[in-house]
Write a protein that holds these residues in place. Structure first.
Motif, PDB file in Angstrom:
ATOM      1  N   ARG A  40       0.829  -1.211   0.000  1.00 43.47           N
ATOM      2  CA  ARG A  40       0.000   0.000   0.000  1.00 43.47           C
ATOM      3  C   ARG A  40       0.862   1.259   0.000  1.00 43.47           C
ATOM      4  NH1 ARG A  40      -3.563  -0.232   4.939  1.00 43.47           N
ATOM      5  NH2 ARG A  40      -2.088  -1.780   5.668  1.00 43.47           N
ATOM      6  N   ILE A  41       1.931   1.259   0.798  1.00 41.57           N
ATOM      7  CA  ILE A  41       2.815   2.425   0.854  1.00 41.57           C
ATOM      8  C   ILE A  41       3.534   2.605  -0.474  1.00 41.57           C
ATOM      9  CG2 ILE A  41       4.901   3.335   1.953  1.00 41.57           C
ATOM     10  CD1 ILE A  41       3.893   2.047   4.566  1.00 41.57           C
ATOM     11  N   SER A  42       4.020   1.501  -1.063  1.00 42.29           N
ATOM     12  CA  SER A  42       4.718   1.578  -2.349  1.00 42.29           C
ATOM     13  C   SER A  42       3.796   2.084  -3.448  1.00 42.29           C
ATOM     14  CB  SER A  42       5.264   0.200  -2.738  1.00 42.29           C
ATOM     15  OG  SER A  42       6.153  -0.261  -1.769  1.00 42.29           O
ATOM     16  N   LEU A  43       2.586   1.583  -3.479  1.00 41.66           N
ATOM     17  CA  LEU A  43       1.633   2.019  -4.500  1.00 41.66           C
ATOM     18  C   LEU A  43       1.293   3.503  -4.344  1.00 41.66           C
ATOM     19  CD1 LEU A  43      -0.163   1.092  -6.848  1.00 41.66           C
ATOM     20  CD2 LEU A  43      -1.949   0.629  -5.176  1.00 41.66           C
ATOM     21  N   THR A  44       1.149   3.965  -3.112  1.00 41.61           N
ATOM     22  CA  THR A  44       0.868   5.377  -2.860  1.00 41.61           C
ATOM     23  C   THR A  44       2.033   6.253  -3.318  1.00 41.61           C
ATOM     24  OG1 THR A  44      -0.505   4.779  -0.974  1.00 41.61           O
ATOM     25  CG2 THR A  44       0.251   7.054  -1.086  1.00 41.61           C
ATOM     26  N   LEU A  45       3.262   5.857  -2.992  1.00 41.95           N
ATOM     27  CA  LEU A  45       4.426   6.640  -3.402  1.00 41.95           C
ATOM     28  C   LEU A  45       4.586   6.657  -4.918  1.00 41.95           C
ATOM     29  CD1 LEU A  45       7.041   5.622  -0.683  1.00 41.95           C
ATOM     30  CD2 LEU A  45       5.860   7.808  -0.942  1.00 41.95           C
ATOM     31  N   ALA A  46       4.362   5.531  -5.571  1.00 43.05           N
ATOM     32  CA  ALA A  46       4.467   5.476  -7.030  1.00 43.05           C
ATOM     33  C   ALA A  46       3.410   6.375  -7.680  1.00 43.05           C
ATOM     34  CB  ALA A  46       4.318   4.039  -7.512  1.00 43.05           C
ATOM     35  N   THR A  47       2.199   6.342  -7.158  1.00 39.82           N
ATOM     36  CA  THR A  47       1.121   7.178  -7.702  1.00 39.82           C
ATOM     37  C   THR A  47       1.435   8.661  -7.529  1.00 39.82           C
ATOM     38  OG1 THR A  47      -0.465   5.441  -7.162  1.00 39.82           O
ATOM     39  CG2 THR A  47      -1.350   7.624  -7.593  1.00 39.82           C
ATOM     40  N   LEU A  48       1.916   9.043  -6.351  1.00 43.10           N
ATOM     41  CA  LEU A  48       2.271  10.446  -6.122  1.00 43.10           C
ATOM     42  C   LEU A  48       3.417  10.892  -7.018  1.00 43.10           C
ATOM     43  CD1 LEU A  48       1.992  10.733  -2.236  1.00 43.10           C
ATOM     44  CD2 LEU A  48       0.512  11.777  -3.947  1.00 43.10           C
ATOM     45  N   THR A  49       4.403  10.014  -7.235  1.00 45.57           N
ATOM     46  CA  THR A  49       5.525  10.346  -8.112  1.00 45.57           C
ATOM     47  C   THR A  49       5.061  10.578  -9.539  1.00 45.57           C
ATOM     48  OG1 THR A  49       6.999   9.025  -6.729  1.00 45.57           O
ATOM     49  CG2 THR A  49       7.766   9.537  -8.953  1.00 45.57           C
ATOM     50  N   ILE A  50       4.191   9.708 -10.028  1.00 49.03           N
ATOM     51  CA  ILE A  50       3.670   9.863 -11.391  1.00 49.03           C
ATOM     52  C   ILE A  50       2.873  11.160 -11.519  1.00 49.03           C
ATOM     53  CG2 ILE A  50       2.013   8.890 -13.041  1.00 49.03           C
ATOM     54  CD1 ILE A  50       2.979   6.109 -12.061  1.00 49.03           C
ATOM     55  N   LEU A  51       2.036  11.456 -10.538  1.00 53.76           N
ATOM     56  CA  LEU A  51       1.257  12.697 -10.590  1.00 53.76           C
ATOM     57  C   LEU A  51       2.161  13.932 -10.543  1.00 53.76           C
ATOM     58  CD1 LEU A  51      -1.776  11.847  -8.297  1.00 53.76           C
ATOM     59  CD2 LEU A  51      -1.816  12.252 -10.754  1.00 53.76           C
ATOM     60  N   LEU A  52       3.173  13.924  -9.684  1.00 53.81           N
ATOM     61  CA  LEU A  52       4.085  15.068  -9.610  1.00 53.81           C
ATOM     62  C   LEU A  52       4.856  15.252 -10.908  1.00 53.81           C
ATOM     63  CD1 LEU A  52       5.440  14.790  -5.965  1.00 53.81           C
ATOM     64  CD2 LEU A  52       3.967  16.572  -6.905  1.00 53.81           C
ATOM     65  N   LEU A  53       5.309  14.152 -11.520  1.00 55.08           N
ATOM     66  CA  LEU A  53       6.001  14.258 -12.808  1.00 55.08           C
ATOM     67  C   LEU A  53       5.070  14.810 -13.893  1.00 55.08           C
ATOM     68  CD1 LEU A  53       8.131  10.998 -12.885  1.00 55.08           C
ATOM     69  CD2 LEU A  53       8.969  13.344 -12.901  1.00 55.08           C
ATOM     70  N   PHE A  54       3.848  14.317 -13.916  1.00 58.10           N
ATOM     71  CA  PHE A  54       2.889  14.791 -14.916  1.00 58.10           C
ATOM     72  C   PHE A  54       2.664  16.298 -14.787  1.00 58.10           C
ATOM     73  CE2 PHE A  54      -1.521  15.910 -15.928  1.00 58.10           C
ATOM     74  CZ  PHE A  54      -1.541  15.595 -17.280  1.00 58.10           C
ATOM     75  N   PHE A  55       2.398  16.769 -13.553  1.00 56.90           N
ATOM     76  CA  PHE A  55       2.149  18.193 -13.379  1.00 56.90           C
ATOM     77  C   PHE A  55       3.421  19.008 -13.586  1.00 56.90           C
ATOM     78  CE2 PHE A  55      -1.614  16.663 -10.960  1.00 56.90           C
ATOM     79  CZ  PHE A  55      -2.568  17.279 -11.748  1.00 56.90           C
ATOM     80  N   GLY A  56       4.581  18.427 -13.276  1.00 55.36           N
ATOM     81  CA  GLY A  56       5.838  19.120 -13.548  1.00 55.36           C
ATOM     82  C   GLY A  56       6.040  19.347 -15.038  1.00 55.36           C
ATOM     83  N   PHE A  57       5.763  18.332 -15.850  1.00 51.19           N
ATOM     84  CA  PHE A  57       5.864  18.489 -17.303  1.00 51.19           C
ATOM     85  C   PHE A  57       4.789  19.436 -17.822  1.00 51.19           C
ATOM     86  CE2 PHE A  57       7.871  14.118 -17.288  1.00 51.19           C
ATOM     87  CZ  PHE A  57       9.138  14.586 -17.578  1.00 51.19           C
ATOM     88  N   TYR A  58       3.572  19.318 -17.309  1.00 52.42           N
ATOM     89  CA  TYR A  58       2.452  20.115 -17.797  1.00 52.42           C
ATOM     90  C   TYR A  58       2.669  21.607 -17.554  1.00 52.42           C
ATOM     91  CZ  TYR A  58      -2.358  21.666 -18.532  1.00 52.42           C
ATOM     92  OH  TYR A  58      -3.460  22.330 -18.986  1.00 52.42           O
ATOM     93  N   PHE A  59       3.127  21.971 -16.383  1.00 53.83           N
ATOM     94  CA  PHE A  59       3.306  23.372 -16.045  1.00 53.83           C
ATOM     95  C   PHE A  59       4.695  23.891 -16.398  1.00 53.83           C
ATOM     96  CE2 PHE A  59      -0.239  22.316 -13.137  1.00 53.83           C
ATOM     97  CZ  PHE A  59      -1.151  23.245 -13.605  1.00 53.83           C
ATOM     98  N   GLY A  60       5.526  23.068 -17.021  1.00 49.87           N
ATOM     99  CA  GLY A  60       6.829  23.528 -17.467  1.00 49.87           C
ATOM    100  C   GLY A  60       7.890  23.622 -16.401  1.00 49.87           C
ATOM    101  N   ILE A  61       7.654  23.029 -15.247  1.00 53.13           N
ATOM    102  CA  ILE A  61       8.670  23.033 -14.195  1.00 53.13           C
ATOM    103  C   ILE A  61       9.808  22.102 -14.591  1.00 53.13           C
ATOM    104  CG2 ILE A  61       9.086  22.498 -11.755  1.00 53.13           C
ATOM    105  CD1 ILE A  61       6.096  23.173 -11.289  1.00 53.13           C
ATOM    106  N   ILE A  62       9.460  20.986 -15.221  1.00 55.38           N
ATOM    107  CA  ILE A  62      10.438  20.019 -15.728  1.00 55.38           C
ATOM    108  C   ILE A  62      10.433  20.169 -17.257  1.00 55.38           C
ATOM    109  CG2 ILE A  62      11.102  17.598 -15.892  1.00 55.38           C
ATOM    110  CD1 ILE A  62       9.458  17.119 -13.326  1.00 55.38           C
ATOM    111  N   ASN A  63      11.571  20.540 -17.803  1.00 49.93           N
ATOM    112  CA  ASN A  63      11.677  20.693 -19.261  1.00 49.93           C
ATOM    113  C   ASN A  63      12.542  19.572 -19.827  1.00 49.93           C
ATOM    114  OD1 ASN A  63      10.191  23.106 -19.413  1.00 49.93           O
ATOM    115  ND2 ASN A  63      11.981  24.240 -18.670  1.00 49.93           N
ATOM    116  N   VAL A  64      12.024  18.915 -20.853  1.00 46.43           N
ATOM    117  CA  VAL A  64      12.781  17.831 -21.503  1.00 46.43           C
ATOM    118  C   VAL A  64      13.031  18.225 -22.933  1.00 46.43           C
ATOM    119  CG1 VAL A  64      12.766  15.417 -22.180  1.00 46.43           C
ATOM    120  CG2 VAL A  64      11.780  16.094 -19.994  1.00 46.43           C
TER     121      VAL A  64
END
Length: 64
Positions: A40-64
């Motif tokens: 449960r903890i691993s799944l929660t951390l993985a989900t939060l990581t994916i969401l943070l990466l998505f919003f980072g790319f979407y708002f331009g905080i992370i540029n690739v």
């Protein structure tokens, strides 16, 4: 007159309370029904990581 002592484990009968049915008893979720705590903890951390990466790319905080 002596005051009467009541047993604290006895609750007064409530007119609105009904006895629990078998369906209600079977639908209760216990800790044995849940996945292991580590999963449960691993799944929660993985989900939060994916969401943070998505919003980072979407708002331009992370540029690739």
């Amino acid at each position: 007159m002596e005051p009467t002592e009541t047993n604290p484990s006895q609750k007064p009968a409530d007119k609105n309370s009904d006895p629990i049915t078998q369906v209600q008893r079977d639908s209760v979720i216990t800790s044995e029904d849940l996945p292991p705590k580590g999963f449960r903890i691993s799944l929660t951390l993985a989900t939060l990581t994916i969401l943070l990466l998505f919003f980072g790319f979407y708002f331009g905080i992370i540029n690739v």
